[in-house]
Design a protein around this motif. Structure first.
Motif, PDB file in Angstrom:
ATOM      1  N   GLY A 130     161.804  46.830 -91.808  1.00 48.33           N
ATOM      2  CA  GLY A 130     161.647  48.089 -91.086  1.00 48.33           C
ATOM      3  C   GLY A 130     162.808  49.029 -91.285  1.00 48.33           C
ATOM      4  O   GLY A 130     162.677  50.232 -91.129  1.00 48.33           O
ATOM      5  N   GLY A 131     164.007  48.517 -91.605  1.00 48.13           N
ATOM      6  CA  GLY A 131     165.153  49.367 -91.879  1.00 48.13           C
ATOM      7  C   GLY A 131     165.426  49.394 -93.361  1.00 48.13           C
ATOM      8  O   GLY A 131     165.418  48.374 -94.026  1.00 48.13           O
ATOM      9  N   VAL A 132     165.721  50.565 -93.905  1.00 44.12           N
ATOM     10  CA  VAL A 132     165.920  50.682 -95.344  1.00 44.12           C
ATOM     11  C   VAL A 132     167.360  50.379 -95.729  1.00 44.12           C
ATOM     12  O   VAL A 132     167.621  49.591 -96.618  1.00 44.12           O
TER      13      VAL A 132
ATOM     14  N   GLN B 196     162.891  50.849-100.936  1.00 46.54           N
ATOM     15  CA  GLN B 196     162.496  52.213-101.270  1.00 46.54           C
ATOM     16  C   GLN B 196     161.041  52.269-101.738  1.00 46.54           C
ATOM     17  O   GLN B 196     160.506  51.302-102.283  1.00 46.54           O
ATOM     18  N   VAL B 197     160.431  53.415-101.520  1.00 44.61           N
ATOM     19  CA  VAL B 197     159.029  53.655-101.865  1.00 44.61           C
ATOM     20  C   VAL B 197     158.952  54.367-103.212  1.00 44.61           C
ATOM     21  O   VAL B 197     159.741  55.270-103.495  1.00 44.61           O
ATOM     22  N   ILE B 198     157.992  53.943-104.031  1.00 42.47           N
ATOM     23  CA  ILE B 198     157.745  54.581-105.323  1.00 42.47           C
ATOM     24  C   ILE B 198     156.383  55.254-105.293  1.00 42.47           C
ATOM     25  O   ILE B 198     155.401  54.668-104.833  1.00 42.47           O
TER      26      ILE B 198
ATOM     27  N   THR C  94     162.965  57.396 -99.663  1.00 41.19           N
ATOM     28  CA  THR C  94     163.475  56.543 -98.595  1.00 41.19           C
ATOM     29  C   THR C  94     162.906  57.091 -97.290  1.00 41.19           C
ATOM     30  O   THR C  94     163.366  58.119 -96.786  1.00 41.19           O
ATOM     31  N   ASP C  95     161.879  56.433 -96.789  1.00 45.98           N
ATOM     32  CA  ASP C  95     161.181  56.944 -95.611  1.00 45.98           C
ATOM     33  C   ASP C  95     160.588  55.779 -94.833  1.00 45.98           C
ATOM     34  O   ASP C  95     159.678  55.100 -95.328  1.00 45.98           O
TER      35      ASP C  95
ATOM     36  N   PHE D 254     156.590  55.880 -94.296  1.00 49.83           N
ATOM     37  CA  PHE D 254     155.881  55.592 -95.542  1.00 49.83           C
ATOM     38  C   PHE D 254     156.000  54.103 -95.867  1.00 49.83           C
ATOM     39  O   PHE D 254     155.024  53.421 -96.194  1.00 49.83           O
ATOM     40  N   GLN D 255     157.215  53.580 -95.748  1.00 50.99           N
ATOM     41  CA  GLN D 255     157.462  52.174 -96.038  1.00 50.99           C
ATOM     42  C   GLN D 255     156.631  51.260 -95.144  1.00 50.99           C
ATOM     43  O   GLN D 255     156.029  50.286 -95.612  1.00 50.99           O
ATOM     44  N   ARG D 256     156.568  51.580 -93.858  1.00 52.96           N
ATOM     45  CA  ARG D 256     155.832  50.739 -92.914  1.00 52.96           C
ATOM     46  C   ARG D 256     154.345  50.684 -93.246  1.00 52.96           C
ATOM     47  O   ARG D 256     153.707  49.623 -93.170  1.00 52.96           O
ATOM     48  N   SER D 257     153.770  51.818 -93.630  1.00 54.78           N
ATOM     49  CA  SER D 257     152.357  51.844 -94.017  1.00 54.78           C
ATOM     50  C   SER D 257     152.093  50.929 -95.205  1.00 54.78           C
ATOM     51  O   SER D 257     151.087  50.219 -95.251  1.00 54.78           O
ATOM     52  N   LEU D 258     153.021  50.932 -96.169  1.00 48.80           N
ATOM     53  CA  LEU D 258     152.852  50.090 -97.356  1.00 48.80           C
ATOM     54  C   LEU D 258     153.016  48.617 -97.022  1.00 48.80           C
ATOM     55  O   LEU D 258     152.251  47.771 -97.496  1.00 48.80           O
TER      56      LEU D 258
END
Length: 291
Positions: free
Chosen positions: A13-15, A85-87, A135-136, A139-143
Motif C-alpha cells: 500500500g505504500g510506495v 511503481q505503476v507502468i 507513483t500513485d 492506481f497501485q491499489r486498483s492493480l
C-alpha cells in the motif's frame, strides 16, 4: 512466497520504502498466464536480462513492478520502474522490456482492451497518458486487487469495478494538452469489432467493414483508432494472434496454429512484432512457469 503473502509482508500500500527490493532472489525466466477474462489478460513475468524485443500490441498494458528494476525503451527514451511503481503502455506504442539490474525482475501486468476504457468514460476517445511510469497509491491499489490472485477469476462485478477504476486513473493522468476528444459512434464500432472477431480467420476487405458500419473507410478508420487504439487491420491481426496463442497453449504445432495467416513464417513475423518474442519462445516460457 505467493503474491498475497508478498503484499502483506512488504506493505504494498505504500510506495516509498516498501522493502520490495529486499525480497528473495528472482527465479528462472518464465511467464505465468491467467485465463483470459472479459477480454483482459493477466500475467506474471520473471526475467534475468532482456525479456522482450521491441514490439507493440493493441491493448493498454498496465501493471506494477514487484521486484528488481523494470527497464524498457518507450517513445524514444530509456525508462525504469522500481518496485511498487505503476507502468502504463498505450495501445500501439512500440516498447521493449527486461531487467535493469543483475538481480532480475518480477512484475505483474494486465492487458486490457482499450474499448473497455472508452466505454467506462461514456464513449469518449481514449485517454492518452504520456508518462509511462507513475507513483500513485490509488492506481497501485486498483492493480494489486486485480492482480493478486492469477489462479482465480475476478468475476463480473470485480471486472466492472476494475474497468471503472482504471478508466478514472488513466483519465486523471491523461495529457490535457491533447485536442478535445470526439464522441464516437459506439454501436457501429462495436458491430465492426464483432465482425472482425467472428471472421478473423477469413480475408476481410475495407468494403466489408463499410457494409457493416455504413461509414466510408476513412471515417471508420479514424473512429476505430480513437475507440480501440489501433487500426481495423491491426485489430484483425491481433485477433488472429490471440487464436495462435490459444492454440499454442493447447499444444498445437506452429503450423496448425497459423490460421488466418499466409503461412507459418508470416504468422511468426507478426507474433514477434506483437509480443516481442517468437511463438516458440513464448510457448517455452509459458511451459517453464507451469513446471
Amino acid at each position: 512466497m505467493g503474491f498475497e503473502e508478498r503484499r502483506e509482508t512488504t506493505s504494498l500500500g505504500g510506495v516509498a520504502g516498501n522493502g520490495l527490493e529486499r525480497l528473495c532472489k528472482i527465479g528462472r525466466d518464465g511467464i505465468r498466464v491467467a485465463p483470459t477474462e472479459a477480454g483482459i489478460e493477466r500475467i506474471e513475468a520473471n526475467f534475468q536480462g532482456n525479456g522482450f524485443s521491441a514490439h507493440r500490441h493493441d491493448t493498454y498494458a498496465i501493471g506494477v513492478t514487484l521486484q528488481g528494476v523494470q527497464r524498457f525503451k518507450y517513445r524514444g527514451a530509456e525508462r525504469a520502474s522500481c518496485p511498487g511503481q505503476v507502468i502504463v503502455i498505450h495501445p500501439d506504442e512500440v516498447h521493449d522490456g527486461g531487467a535493469g539490474t543483475e538481480t532480475g525482475l518480477r512484475y505483474r501486468m494486465m492487458y486490457i482492451p482499450p474499448e473497455m476504457i472508452a466505454e467506462a468514460l461514456g464513449g469518449k476517445a481514449l485517454p492518452h497518458v504520456s508518462t509511462p511510469v507513475l507513483t500513485d497509491p490509488v492506481f497501485q491499489r486498483s492493480l494489486i486487487e486485480a492482480l493478486q490472485d492469477l489462479d482465480s477469476e475476478m468475476g463480473d462485478l470485480r471486472v466492472s469495478d476494475l474497468q471503472a477504476d482504471l478508466a478514472s486513473c488513466l483519465n486523471r493522468f491523461s495529457d490535457d494538452a491533447r485536442p478535445v476528444r470526439q464522441t464516437l459512434d459506439w454501436p457501429v464500432l462495436k458491430m465492426c469489432a464483432e465482425f472482425i472477431k467472428e471472421h478473423a480467420a477469413d480475408p476481410i476487405a475495407s468494403a466489408d467493414l463499410e457494409a457493416v458500419s455504413g461509414l466510408d473507410r476513412f471515417a471508420l478508420s479514424r473512429q476505430f483508432r480513437a475507440a480501440f487504439g489501433t487500426s481495423p487491420h491491426r485489430y484483425l491481426v491481433m485477433r488472429r494472434l490471440e487464436q495462435v496463442k490459444s492454440g499454442l497453449a493447447d499444444g498445437e504445432c506452429l503450423a496448425a496454429a497459423a490460421g488466418g495467416f499466409a503461412d507459418q513464417s508470416h504468422m511468426s513475423r507478426h507474433f514477434k512484432r506483437a509480443f516481442g518474442m517468437s511463438p516458440g519462445k513464448w510457448r517455452q516460457l509459458n511451459a517453464a512457469s507451469l513446471a
